[in-house]
Motif scaffolding. Structure first.
Motif, PDB file in Angstrom:
ATOM      1  N   ALA A 145       0.858  -1.142  -0.124  1.00 18.31           N
ATOM      2  CA  ALA A 145       0.009   0.038  -0.100  1.00 18.31           C
ATOM      3  C   ALA A 145       0.892   1.250   0.017  1.00 18.31           C
ATOM      4  O   ALA A 145       0.558   2.280  -0.840  1.00 18.31           O
ATOM      5  N   ILE A 146       1.828   1.348   0.809  1.00 17.24           N
ATOM      6  CA  ILE A 146       2.747   2.454   0.983  1.00 17.24           C
ATOM      7  C   ILE A 146       3.663   2.563  -0.305  1.00 17.24           C
ATOM      8  O   ILE A 146       3.714   3.753  -1.130  1.00 17.24           O
ATOM      9  N   LEU A 147       4.134   1.492  -0.949  1.00 18.51           N
ATOM     10  CA  LEU A 147       4.707   1.720  -2.232  1.00 18.51           C
ATOM     11  C   LEU A 147       3.766   1.943  -3.213  1.00 18.51           C
ATOM     12  O   LEU A 147       4.415   2.477  -4.498  1.00 18.51           O
ATOM     13  N   SER A 148       2.624   1.760  -3.505  1.00 17.05           N
ATOM     14  CA  SER A 148       1.836   2.003  -4.454  1.00 17.05           C
ATOM     15  C   SER A 148       1.539   3.450  -4.538  1.00 17.05           C
ATOM     16  O   SER A 148       1.000   3.982  -5.455  1.00 17.05           O
ATOM     17  N   THR A 149       1.705   4.099  -3.366  1.00 22.71           N
ATOM     18  CA  THR A 149       1.511   5.571  -3.507  1.00 22.71           C
ATOM     19  C   THR A 149       2.570   6.381  -4.100  1.00 22.71           C
ATOM     20  O   THR A 149       3.785   5.651  -3.942  1.00 22.71           O
ATOM     21  N   SER A 150       2.495   7.764  -4.497  1.00 21.14           N
ATOM     22  CA  SER A 150       3.686   8.335  -5.277  1.00 21.14           C
ATOM     23  C   SER A 150       4.609   8.561  -4.286  1.00 21.14           C
ATOM     24  O   SER A 150       5.772   8.377  -4.350  1.00 21.14           O
ATOM     25  N   ALA A 151       4.210   9.219  -2.882  1.00 23.23           N
ATOM     26  CA  ALA A 151       5.065   9.524  -1.963  1.00 23.23           C
ATOM     27  C   ALA A 151       5.923   8.282  -1.212  1.00 23.23           C
ATOM     28  O   ALA A 151       7.095   8.629  -1.178  1.00 23.23           O
ATOM     29  N   GLY A 152       5.103   7.144  -1.187  1.00 26.48           N
ATOM     30  CA  GLY A 152       5.892   6.011  -0.730  1.00 26.48           C
ATOM     31  C   GLY A 152       6.867   5.447  -1.741  1.00 26.48           C
ATOM     32  O   GLY A 152       7.734   4.974  -1.035  1.00 26.48           O
ATOM     33  N   ARG A 153       6.512   5.351  -2.698  1.00 28.02           N
ATOM     34  CA  ARG A 153       7.368   5.042  -3.825  1.00 28.02           C
ATOM     35  C   ARG A 153       8.584   6.043  -3.782  1.00 28.02           C
ATOM     36  O   ARG A 153       9.774   5.258  -3.730  1.00 28.02           O
ATOM     37  N   ARG A 154       8.543   7.089  -3.765  1.00 28.88           N
ATOM     38  CA  ARG A 154       9.639   8.060  -3.753  1.00 28.88           C
ATOM     39  C   ARG A 154      10.451   7.912  -2.628  1.00 28.88           C
ATOM     40  O   ARG A 154      11.677   7.870  -2.664  1.00 28.88           O
ATOM     41  N   VAL A 155       9.621   7.854  -1.275  1.00 28.61           N
ATOM     42  CA  VAL A 155      10.636   7.845   0.004  1.00 28.61           C
ATOM     43  C   VAL A 155      11.142   6.348   0.270  1.00 28.61           C
ATOM     44  O   VAL A 155      12.353   6.199   0.521  1.00 28.61           O
ATOM     45  N   LEU A 156      10.158   5.444   0.263  1.00 27.14           N
ATOM     46  CA  LEU A 156      10.843   3.921   0.710  1.00 27.14           C
ATOM     47  C   LEU A 156      11.653   3.219  -0.448  1.00 27.14           C
ATOM     48  O   LEU A 156      12.910   2.814  -0.158  1.00 27.14           O
ATOM     49  N   ALA A 157      11.103   3.565  -1.907  1.00 24.69           N
ATOM     50  CA  ALA A 157      12.245   2.897  -2.750  1.00 24.69           C
ATOM     51  C   ALA A 157      12.818   4.060  -3.465  1.00 24.69           C
ATOM     52  O   ALA A 157      13.822   3.431  -4.089  1.00 24.69           O
ATOM     53  N   GLY A 158      12.723   5.195  -3.439  1.00 28.30           N
ATOM     54  CA  GLY A 158      13.705   6.014  -4.178  1.00 28.30           C
ATOM     55  C   GLY A 158      13.505   6.185  -5.426  1.00 28.30           C
ATOM     56  O   GLY A 158      14.371   6.465  -6.324  1.00 28.30           O
ATOM     57  N   LEU A 159      12.150   5.722  -6.009  1.00 22.91           N
ATOM     58  CA  LEU A 159      11.918   5.882  -7.386  1.00 22.91           C
ATOM     59  C   LEU A 159      10.909   6.832  -7.760  1.00 22.91           C
ATOM     60  O   LEU A 159       9.970   6.894  -7.313  1.00 22.91           O
ATOM     61  N   PRO A 160      11.516   7.645  -8.556  1.00 23.55           N
ATOM     62  CA  PRO A 160      10.582   8.891  -9.003  1.00 23.55           C
ATOM     63  C   PRO A 160       9.549   8.538  -9.933  1.00 23.55           C
ATOM     64  O   PRO A 160       8.552   9.159  -9.987  1.00 23.55           O
ATOM     65  N   THR A 161       9.798   7.566 -10.788  1.00 19.15           N
ATOM     66  CA  THR A 161       8.945   7.075 -11.959  1.00 19.15           C
ATOM     67  C   THR A 161       7.804   6.162 -11.249  1.00 19.15           C
ATOM     68  O   THR A 161       8.201   5.254 -10.702  1.00 19.15           O
ATOM     69  N   ASP A 162       6.512   6.472 -12.004  1.00 20.88           N
ATOM     70  CA  ASP A 162       5.622   5.438 -11.557  1.00 20.88           C
ATOM     71  C   ASP A 162       5.982   3.993 -11.931  1.00 20.88           C
ATOM     72  O   ASP A 162       6.671   3.851 -12.979  1.00 20.88           O
ATOM     73  N   TRP A 163       5.521   3.031 -11.017  1.00 21.25           N
ATOM     74  CA  TRP A 163       5.801   1.671 -11.265  1.00 21.25           C
ATOM     75  C   TRP A 163       5.777   1.254 -12.457  1.00 21.25           C
ATOM     76  O   TRP A 163       6.637   0.410 -13.218  1.00 21.25           O
ATOM     77  N   PRO A 164       4.704   1.371 -13.516  1.00 19.59           N
ATOM     78  CA  PRO A 164       4.372   0.616 -14.662  1.00 19.59           C
ATOM     79  C   PRO A 164       5.328   1.472 -15.905  1.00 19.59           C
ATOM     80  O   PRO A 164       5.417   0.900 -16.656  1.00 19.59           O
ATOM     81  N   ASP A 165       5.571   2.679 -15.326  1.00 12.53           N
ATOM     82  CA  ASP A 165       6.492   3.472 -16.393  1.00 12.53           C
ATOM     83  C   ASP A 165       7.926   3.348 -16.278  1.00 12.53           C
ATOM     84  O   ASP A 165       8.850   3.812 -17.086  1.00 12.53           O
ATOM     85  N   ALA A 166       8.430   2.855 -15.106  1.00 15.15           N
ATOM     86  CA  ALA A 166       9.754   2.715 -14.841  1.00 15.15           C
ATOM     87  C   ALA A 166      10.452   1.567 -15.673  1.00 15.15           C
ATOM     88  O   ALA A 166       9.725   0.501 -15.594  1.00 15.15           O
ATOM     89  N   SER A 167      11.660   1.760 -16.222  1.00 17.36           N
ATOM     90  CA  SER A 167      12.138   0.754 -16.664  1.00 17.36           C
ATOM     91  C   SER A 167      12.880  -0.234 -15.604  1.00 17.36           C
ATOM     92  O   SER A 167      13.047   0.322 -14.590  1.00 17.36           O
ATOM     93  N   ALA A 168      13.172  -1.410 -16.205  1.00 20.41           N
ATOM     94  CA  ALA A 168      13.911  -2.234 -15.175  1.00 20.41           C
ATOM     95  C   ALA A 168      15.374  -1.724 -14.818  1.00 20.41           C
ATOM     96  O   ALA A 168      15.312  -1.983 -13.362  1.00 20.41           O
ATOM     97  N   ALA A 169      16.042  -1.159 -15.529  1.00 20.42           N
ATOM     98  CA  ALA A 169      17.061  -0.483 -15.056  1.00 20.42           C
ATOM     99  C   ALA A 169      17.006   0.620 -13.981  1.00 20.42           C
ATOM    100  O   ALA A 169      17.497   0.520 -12.830  1.00 20.42           O
ATOM    101  N   GLU A 170      15.824   1.505 -14.144  1.00 23.24           N
ATOM    102  CA  GLU A 170      15.219   2.360 -13.089  1.00 23.24           C
ATOM    103  C   GLU A 170      15.145   1.527 -11.871  1.00 23.24           C
ATOM    104  O   GLU A 170      15.333   1.999 -10.567  1.00 23.24           O
TER     105      GLU A 170
END
Length: 168
Positions: free
Chosen positions: A94-119
């Motif tokens: 749930a946390i990772l599926s939010t934009s803020a959670g993804r950025r803070v916890l995973a450090g991933l600025p791009t949304d999950w479906p749009d992120a490349s495997a390398a990102e």
């Protein structure tokens, strides 16, 4: 700023983040009745693309079919977990599926479906090497679950040179 004020600010911010994370988990859980929700599937689909990169078929249709099969295996694996583990995994997703959670916890600025495997792989490297135990635990949980579900399928064994169990 005085030390007491700084401590109050830190406690207040931690409480606010805990409430926000709990609220997100209540409104959009990663699991429902032990099964991946759409948001949980989105996170694990992206994680599988990154973790299993090189083990998945190259052709788009075959890759999509392999990822769909991976999500079904994950559902079966997660369903067998105790309810307490399912609850923790649901909160993480749930946390990772939010934009803020993804950025803070995973450090991933791009949304999950749009992120490349390398990102995603770069974000996972940051999580793995992070000084925060929560980020490391999230990384290990996502990676280990993905690998366990993938290599539980006998069709994946030749990829790692495992011939299968010995005949009895």
């Amino acid at each position: 700023m005085e030390r007491r004020s700084l401590l109050k600010l830190g406690v207040g911010a931690a409480a606010l983040l805990a409430l926000a994370g709990g609220g997100v988990a209540l409104f959009q859980p990663g699991l429902a009745a032990g099964r991946l929700t759409d948001s949980g599937k989105t996170v694990f689909d992206a994680v599988a693309r990154a973790v299993l990169d090189g083990s998945l078929p190259q052709a788009a249709a075959a890759k999509r079919a392999a990822l769909d099969a991976q999500l079904k295996r994950l559902d079966e694996v997660i369903l067998a977990f105790p309810s307490a583990v399912q609850a923790e995994l649901s909160q993480l997703l749930a946390i990772l599926s939010t934009s803020a959670g993804r950025r803070v916890l995973a450090g991933l600025p791009t949304d999950w479906p749009d992120a490349s495997a390398a990102e995603i792989q770069a974000a996972f490297d940051d999580m793995r090497l992070s000084g925060l135990a929560a980020r490391q635990q999230a990384y290990h949980a996502l990676r280990d679950l993905t690998n366990a579900a993938f290599y539980a399928d006998a069709a994946a064994w030749p990829l790692i040179g495992y011939p299968g169990p010995r005949p009895t």
